[in-house]
Design a protein around this motif. Structure first.
Motif, PDB file in Angstrom:
ATOM      1  N   GLY A 195     -14.634  -2.508 -33.085  1.00 35.31           N
ATOM      2  CA  GLY A 195     -13.319  -1.922 -32.895  1.00 35.31           C
ATOM      3  C   GLY A 195     -13.232  -1.282 -31.530  1.00 35.31           C
ATOM      4  O   GLY A 195     -14.155  -0.597 -31.093  1.00 35.31           O
ATOM      5  N   ARG A 196     -12.122  -1.526 -30.858  1.00 35.09           N
ATOM      6  CA  ARG A 196     -11.870  -0.914 -29.549  1.00 35.09           C
ATOM      7  C   ARG A 196     -10.379  -0.976 -29.276  1.00 35.09           C
ATOM      8  O   ARG A 196      -9.689  -1.857 -29.774  1.00 35.09           O
ATOM      9  N   ALA A 197      -9.903  -0.040 -28.489  1.00 43.92           N
ATOM     10  CA  ALA A 197      -8.472   0.010 -28.195  1.00 43.92           C
ATOM     11  C   ALA A 197      -8.237   0.486 -26.769  1.00 43.92           C
ATOM     12  O   ALA A 197      -8.998   1.294 -26.244  1.00 43.92           O
ATOM     13  N   LYS A 198      -7.168  -0.033 -26.189  1.00 42.10           N
ATOM     14  CA  LYS A 198      -6.679   0.455 -24.896  1.00 42.10           C
ATOM     15  C   LYS A 198      -5.260   0.949 -25.127  1.00 42.10           C
ATOM     16  O   LYS A 198      -4.465   0.293 -25.813  1.00 42.10           O
ATOM     17  N   ILE A 199      -4.959   2.078 -24.543  1.00 41.91           N
ATOM     18  CA  ILE A 199      -3.638   2.679 -24.697  1.00 41.91           C
ATOM     19  C   ILE A 199      -2.974   2.722 -23.326  1.00 41.91           C
ATOM     20  O   ILE A 199      -3.582   3.149 -22.347  1.00 41.91           O
ATOM     21  N   TYR A 200      -1.734   2.278 -23.285  1.00 40.36           N
ATOM     22  CA  TYR A 200      -0.966   2.192 -22.043  1.00 40.36           C
ATOM     23  C   TYR A 200       0.319   3.009 -22.182  1.00 40.36           C
ATOM     24  O   TYR A 200       0.828   3.210 -23.279  1.00 40.36           O
ATOM     25  N   ARG A 201       0.826   3.413 -21.034  1.00 43.02           N
ATOM     26  CA  ARG A 201       2.124   4.098 -20.956  1.00 43.02           C
ATOM     27  C   ARG A 201       2.806   3.630 -19.684  1.00 43.02           C
ATOM     28  O   ARG A 201       2.153   3.333 -18.691  1.00 43.02           O
ATOM     29  N   ARG A 202       4.114   3.585 -19.693  1.00 42.85           N
ATOM     30  CA  ARG A 202       4.860   3.232 -18.479  1.00 42.85           C
ATOM     31  C   ARG A 202       4.833   4.419 -17.527  1.00 42.85           C
ATOM     32  O   ARG A 202       5.036   5.557 -17.926  1.00 42.85           O
TER      33      ARG A 202
ATOM     34  N   THR B 257       6.092   6.937 -14.604  1.00 47.11           N
ATOM     35  CA  THR B 257       7.417   7.472 -14.304  1.00 47.11           C
ATOM     36  C   THR B 257       7.929   6.953 -12.969  1.00 47.11           C
ATOM     37  O   THR B 257       9.112   6.949 -12.712  1.00 47.11           O
ATOM     38  N   VAL B 258       7.006   6.512 -12.112  1.00 46.04           N
ATOM     39  CA  VAL B 258       7.384   5.959 -10.816  1.00 46.04           C
ATOM     40  C   VAL B 258       7.221   4.446 -10.876  1.00 46.04           C
ATOM     41  O   VAL B 258       6.123   3.947 -11.062  1.00 46.04           O
ATOM     42  N   GLY B 259       8.307   3.715 -10.785  1.00 48.18           N
ATOM     43  CA  GLY B 259       8.238   2.266 -10.782  1.00 48.18           C
ATOM     44  C   GLY B 259       8.256   1.617 -12.148  1.00 48.18           C
ATOM     45  O   GLY B 259       8.505   0.433 -12.257  1.00 48.18           O
ATOM     46  N   GLY B 260       7.933   2.353 -13.184  1.00 50.64           N
ATOM     47  CA  GLY B 260       7.981   1.819 -14.531  1.00 50.64           C
ATOM     48  C   GLY B 260       6.888   0.833 -14.894  1.00 50.64           C
ATOM     49  O   GLY B 260       6.971   0.167 -15.918  1.00 50.64           O
ATOM     50  N   GLU B 261       5.843   0.724 -14.071  1.00 52.15           N
ATOM     51  CA  GLU B 261       4.777  -0.216 -14.404  1.00 52.15           C
ATOM     52  C   GLU B 261       3.891   0.362 -15.513  1.00 52.15           C
ATOM     53  O   GLU B 261       3.799   1.563 -15.709  1.00 52.15           O
ATOM     54  N   VAL B 262       3.249  -0.537 -16.246  1.00 48.71           N
ATOM     55  CA  VAL B 262       2.380  -0.136 -17.342  1.00 48.71           C
ATOM     56  C   VAL B 262       1.040   0.324 -16.773  1.00 48.71           C
ATOM     57  O   VAL B 262       0.437  -0.359 -15.959  1.00 48.71           O
ATOM     58  N   VAL B 263       0.593   1.502 -17.219  1.00 51.00           N
ATOM     59  CA  VAL B 263      -0.638   2.098 -16.720  1.00 51.00           C
ATOM     60  C   VAL B 263      -1.546   2.413 -17.912  1.00 51.00           C
ATOM     61  O   VAL B 263      -1.103   3.005 -18.898  1.00 51.00           O
ATOM     62  N   GLU B 264      -2.816   2.008 -17.816  1.00 45.67           N
ATOM     63  CA  GLU B 264      -3.770   2.343 -18.870  1.00 45.67           C
ATOM     64  C   GLU B 264      -4.063   3.835 -18.809  1.00 45.67           C
ATOM     65  O   GLU B 264      -4.374   4.370 -17.752  1.00 45.67           O
ATOM     66  N   VAL B 265      -3.954   4.507 -19.947  1.00 41.29           N
ATOM     67  CA  VAL B 265      -4.211   5.942 -19.970  1.00 41.29           C
ATOM     68  C   VAL B 265      -5.468   6.310 -20.754  1.00 41.29           C
ATOM     69  O   VAL B 265      -6.017   7.387 -20.565  1.00 41.29           O
ATOM     70  N   LYS B 266      -5.934   5.413 -21.631  1.00 39.72           N
ATOM     71  CA  LYS B 266      -7.136   5.732 -22.406  1.00 39.72           C
ATOM     72  C   LYS B 266      -7.766   4.446 -22.927  1.00 39.72           C
ATOM     73  O   LYS B 266      -7.073   3.538 -23.364  1.00 39.72           O
ATOM     74  N   TYR B 267      -9.086   4.395 -22.853  1.00 38.12           N
ATOM     75  CA  TYR B 267      -9.857   3.295 -23.421  1.00 38.12           C
ATOM     76  C   TYR B 267     -10.860   3.905 -24.393  1.00 38.12           C
ATOM     77  O   TYR B 267     -11.576   4.850 -24.039  1.00 38.12           O
ATOM     78  N   SER B 268     -10.932   3.376 -25.580  1.00 39.65           N
ATOM     79  CA  SER B 268     -11.770   3.969 -26.616  1.00 39.65           C
ATOM     80  C   SER B 268     -13.253   3.711 -26.443  1.00 39.65           C
ATOM     81  O   SER B 268     -14.072   4.494 -26.912  1.00 39.65           O
ATOM     82  N   GLY B 269     -13.601   2.588 -25.809  1.00 33.86           N
ATOM     83  CA  GLY B 269     -14.980   2.141 -25.892  1.00 33.86           C
ATOM     84  C   GLY B 269     -15.201   1.577 -27.286  1.00 33.86           C
ATOM     85  O   GLY B 269     -14.267   1.465 -28.078  1.00 33.86           O
TER      86      GLY B 269
ATOM     87  N   GLN C 268      -4.115   8.233 -33.760  1.00 37.51           N
ATOM     88  CA  GLN C 268      -4.527   9.648 -33.745  1.00 37.51           C
ATOM     89  C   GLN C 268      -4.516  10.176 -32.305  1.00 37.51           C
ATOM     90  O   GLN C 268      -4.030  11.283 -32.048  1.00 37.51           O
ATOM     91  N   TRP C 269      -5.038   9.385 -31.357  1.00 39.24           N
ATOM     92  CA  TRP C 269      -5.050   9.820 -29.966  1.00 39.24           C
ATOM     93  C   TRP C 269      -3.633  10.014 -29.454  1.00 39.24           C
ATOM     94  O   TRP C 269      -3.329  11.013 -28.797  1.00 39.24           O
ATOM     95  N   CYS C 270      -2.754   9.080 -29.758  1.00 37.76           N
ATOM     96  CA  CYS C 270      -1.353   9.175 -29.310  1.00 37.76           C
ATOM     97  C   CYS C 270      -0.666  10.391 -29.901  1.00 37.76           C
ATOM     98  O   CYS C 270       0.095  11.078 -29.206  1.00 37.76           O
ATOM     99  N   ASP C 271      -0.921  10.677 -31.172  1.00 29.15           N
ATOM    100  CA  ASP C 271      -0.314  11.845 -31.799  1.00 29.15           C
ATOM    101  C   ASP C 271      -0.781  13.138 -31.124  1.00 29.15           C
ATOM    102  O   ASP C 271      -0.004  14.076 -30.962  1.00 29.15           O
ATOM    103  N   GLU C 272      -2.022  13.173 -30.693  1.00 27.03           N
ATOM    104  CA  GLU C 272      -2.559  14.377 -30.054  1.00 27.03           C
ATOM    105  C   GLU C 272      -2.157  14.511 -28.581  1.00 27.03           C
ATOM    106  O   GLU C 272      -2.125  15.623 -28.060  1.00 27.03           O
ATOM    107  N   HIS C 273      -1.847  13.392 -27.907  1.00 24.66           N
ATOM    108  CA  HIS C 273      -1.607  13.434 -26.460  1.00 24.66           C
ATOM    109  C   HIS C 273      -0.208  12.989 -26.041  1.00 24.66           C
ATOM    110  O   HIS C 273       0.073  12.918 -24.840  1.00 24.66           O
ATOM    111  N   GLY C 274       0.645  12.686 -26.990  1.00 24.80           N
ATOM    112  CA  GLY C 274       2.007  12.258 -26.640  1.00 24.80           C
ATOM    113  C   GLY C 274       2.880  13.435 -26.259  1.00 24.80           C
ATOM    114  O   GLY C 274       2.498  14.601 -26.376  1.00 24.80           O
ATOM    115  N   VAL C 275       4.063  13.085 -25.771  1.00 28.97           N
ATOM    116  CA  VAL C 275       5.009  14.144 -25.384  1.00 28.97           C
ATOM    117  C   VAL C 275       5.788  14.645 -26.562  1.00 28.97           C
ATOM    118  O   VAL C 275       5.885  14.089 -27.567  1.00 28.97           O
TER     119      VAL C 275
END
Length: 72
Positions: free
Chosen positions: A23-30, A32-44, A65-72
């Motif tokens: 199991g592994r996951a990468k989390i991305y967010r757009r 704020t500048v340019g709207g490109e997708v940026v990786e914000v966390k990799y689980s390993g 769980q990570w998104c719930d703890e670190h989202g806006v």
């Protein structure tokens, strides 16, 4: 498998290694500048599992769980 959750895009694709699935996951967010997708966390690696479904579920659970703890 990829899916959107809140303001994030998640790629929770298991790795198949010799009949075991990691199991592994990468989390991305757009950005704020340019709207490109940026990786914000990799689980390993989150552990090995007997099936890809089990590995995906572990990665999905970790990512949400990570998104719930670190989202806006």
């Amino acid at each position: 498998m990829q899916f959107d959750y809140k303001e994030f895009h998640i790629d929770a694709s298991p790795l198949d290694e010799g009949g075991r699935y990691y199991g592994r996951a990468k989390i991305y967010r757009r950005s704020t500048v340019g709207g490109e997708v940026v990786e914000v966390k990799y689980s390993g690696d989150l552990g090995d599992y007997p099936s890809d479904a089990d590995a995906f579920e572990a990665a999905r659970h970790w990512a949400i769980q990570w998104c719930d703890e670190h989202g806006v």
